[in-house]
Design an enzyme around this catalytic site. Structure first.
Site, PDB file in Angstrom:
ATOM      1  N   ASP A  67      45.602  34.389  41.765  1.00  0.00           N
ATOM      2  CA  ASP A  67      45.454  33.009  41.302  1.00  0.00           C
ATOM      3  C   ASP A  67      44.930  32.911  39.877  1.00  0.00           C
ATOM      4  O   ASP A  67      44.468  33.897  39.296  1.00  0.00           O
ATOM      5  CB  ASP A  67      44.534  32.228  42.259  1.00  0.00           C
ATOM      6  N   ASP A 136      34.863  28.286  52.259  1.00  0.00           N
ATOM      7  CA  ASP A 136      35.636  27.390  53.134  1.00  0.00           C
ATOM      8  C   ASP A 136      36.732  28.146  53.886  1.00  0.00           C
ATOM      9  O   ASP A 136      37.598  27.533  54.508  1.00  0.00           O
ATOM     10  CB  ASP A 136      36.248  26.234  52.317  1.00  0.00           C
ATOM     11  N   HIS A 138      39.026  30.161  52.562  1.00  0.00           N
ATOM     12  CA  HIS A 138      40.299  30.356  51.851  1.00  0.00           C
ATOM     13  C   HIS A 138      40.570  31.822  51.515  1.00  0.00           C
ATOM     14  O   HIS A 138      39.650  32.619  51.372  1.00  0.00           O
ATOM     15  CB  HIS A 138      40.376  29.484  50.586  1.00  0.00           C
ATOM     16  N   GLU A 143      43.301  26.440  50.163  1.00  0.00           N
ATOM     17  CA  GLU A 143      42.216  25.654  50.731  1.00  0.00           C
ATOM     18  C   GLU A 143      42.593  25.165  52.130  1.00  0.00           C
ATOM     19  O   GLU A 143      43.767  25.245  52.527  1.00  0.00           O
ATOM     20  CB  GLU A 143      41.910  24.475  49.790  1.00  0.00           C
TER      21      GLU A 143
HETATM   22  C1  F6R Z   1      39.865  34.950  43.752  1.00  0.00           C
HETATM   23  C2  F6R Z   1      40.257  34.454  45.066  1.00  0.00           C
HETATM   24  C3  F6R Z   1      39.260  33.864  46.000  1.00  0.00           C
HETATM   25  C4  F6R Z   1      37.980  34.700  46.147  1.00  0.00           C
HETATM   26  C5  F6R Z   1      36.997  34.011  47.094  1.00  0.00           C
HETATM   27  C6  F6R Z   1      35.703  34.780  47.191  1.00  0.00           C
HETATM   28  O1  F6R Z   1      40.975  35.536  43.079  1.00  0.00           O
HETATM   29  O2  F6R Z   1      41.393  34.501  45.364  1.00  0.00           O
HETATM   30  O3  F6R Z   1      39.856  33.688  47.247  1.00  0.00           O
HETATM   31  O4  F6R Z   1      38.308  35.963  46.640  1.00  0.00           O
HETATM   32  O5  F6R Z   1      36.743  32.722  46.654  1.00  0.00           O
HETATM   33  O6  F6R Z   1      35.029  34.739  45.960  1.00  0.00           O
HETATM   34  P1  F6R Z   1      33.657  35.487  45.762  1.00  0.00           P
HETATM   35  O7  F6R Z   1      33.931  36.929  45.964  1.00  0.00           O
HETATM   36  O8  F6R Z   1      33.265  35.185  44.339  1.00  0.00           O
HETATM   37  O9  F6R Z   1      32.712  34.939  46.773  1.00  0.00           O
END
Ligand code: F6R
Length: 262
Positions: A67, A136, A138, A143
């Protein structure tokens, strides 16, 4: 789906890096799906160390990130291009032309998403996809209520995610509201998925994703549907898992994991 519980965050990240490194050694032209965020930072630190100390060779690898924020260019310190350059690509022998991250500055975002899907397809698909999980539930920025068949597209971020990542921007008001993300369907097309989750703050949502129902409310639960998914967690994050005994037994007895047991 397999679940592997490691004693610490460091051990969980090291095991994740070892699995990715094994894929690269087996298949030097591997197509790697990559994630950003605090959880995966130590994975990249380990891969950099393996590159320097063990000669882990990325010269033929291709990468596709999950992303990117809409409206940020790659020089912005909170952009995922910047994150990947500083946390991994600048420190290994990968050809940057083989590294792909959605262009959040594209004038035609719809076309950018279609082209991203095409580029993954043209590369032969993703061999191993690294994932984190959001507060959440994801994966990528899929989301809650994202279609479990979704493809790369622009997604409106959840306020929970905005609060989760606001620190990188100096406050929630400064955060982009939208991101381009691979879809759940795109992620499920990968040959193998490896999700890393660490820390007590993710323990409840992780248990929901792994042992709860397969549902769009928690898009990480889609990994239950994947034919080769591995979830690696540390003790803190494993707190609410009910089938712990089986997960540990399985990791300790499966021949596939023998090289990874220390
Ligand atoms: C980032 C992504 C997100 C993160 C997730 C966890 O490229 O795709 O799904 O992996 O939000 O983020 P952290 O590791 O910062 O808690």
């Amino acid at each position: 789906m397999e679940v592997i519980i490691q004693p610490t965050r460091e051990a969980a990240a090291l095991l994740t890096a070892k699995i990715i490194a094994a894929e690269v050694r087996k298949n030097p032209a591997a197509v790697l799906g990559l994630a950003t965020g605090a959880t995966v930072e130590p994975v990249y630190t380990n891969l950099i160390e393996m590159h320097h100390k063990e000669g882990l060779d990325f010269s033929l690898c291709k990468t596709f990130n999950l992303d990117e924020y809409v409206g940020l260019n790659g020089d912005h310190p909170a952009s995922y291009r910047y994150f990947m350059n500083t946390h991994l690509f600048d420190h290994i022998n990968i050809d940057k032309r083989n590294t792909h991250i959605p262009n959040g500055m594209a004038s035609d975002l719809k076309a950018e998403c279609l082209e991203y899907e095409e580029a993954i397809w043209n590369a032969g698909g993703i061999d191993i996809q690294l994932l984190g999980i959001g507060l959440d539930g994801h994966i990528g920025f899929n989301e809650p209520m994202s279609s479990l068949q979704s493809r790369t597209r622009v997604k409106q971020l959840n306020p929970i995610t905005i609060r989760q990542n606001a620190g990188y921007f100096g406050g929630p008001d400064k955060m982009p509201r939208r991101a381009i993300t691979m879809g759940v369907g795109t992620i499920l097309d990968s040959q193998r998925c490896i999700m890393l989750a660490t820390g007590a703050s993710k323990a409840e949502i992780l248990a929901e994703a792994i042992e709860g129902p397969f549902c769009a409310k928690v898009t990480a639960s889609a990994l239950q549907w994947h034919r080769h998914a591995v979830v690696i967690v540390d003790e803190n994050c494993a707190l609410h898992l009910k089938n712990r005994e089986y997960y540990d037994w399985s990791f300790n007895h499966q021949p596939e994991w023998a090289p990874f047991r220390t």
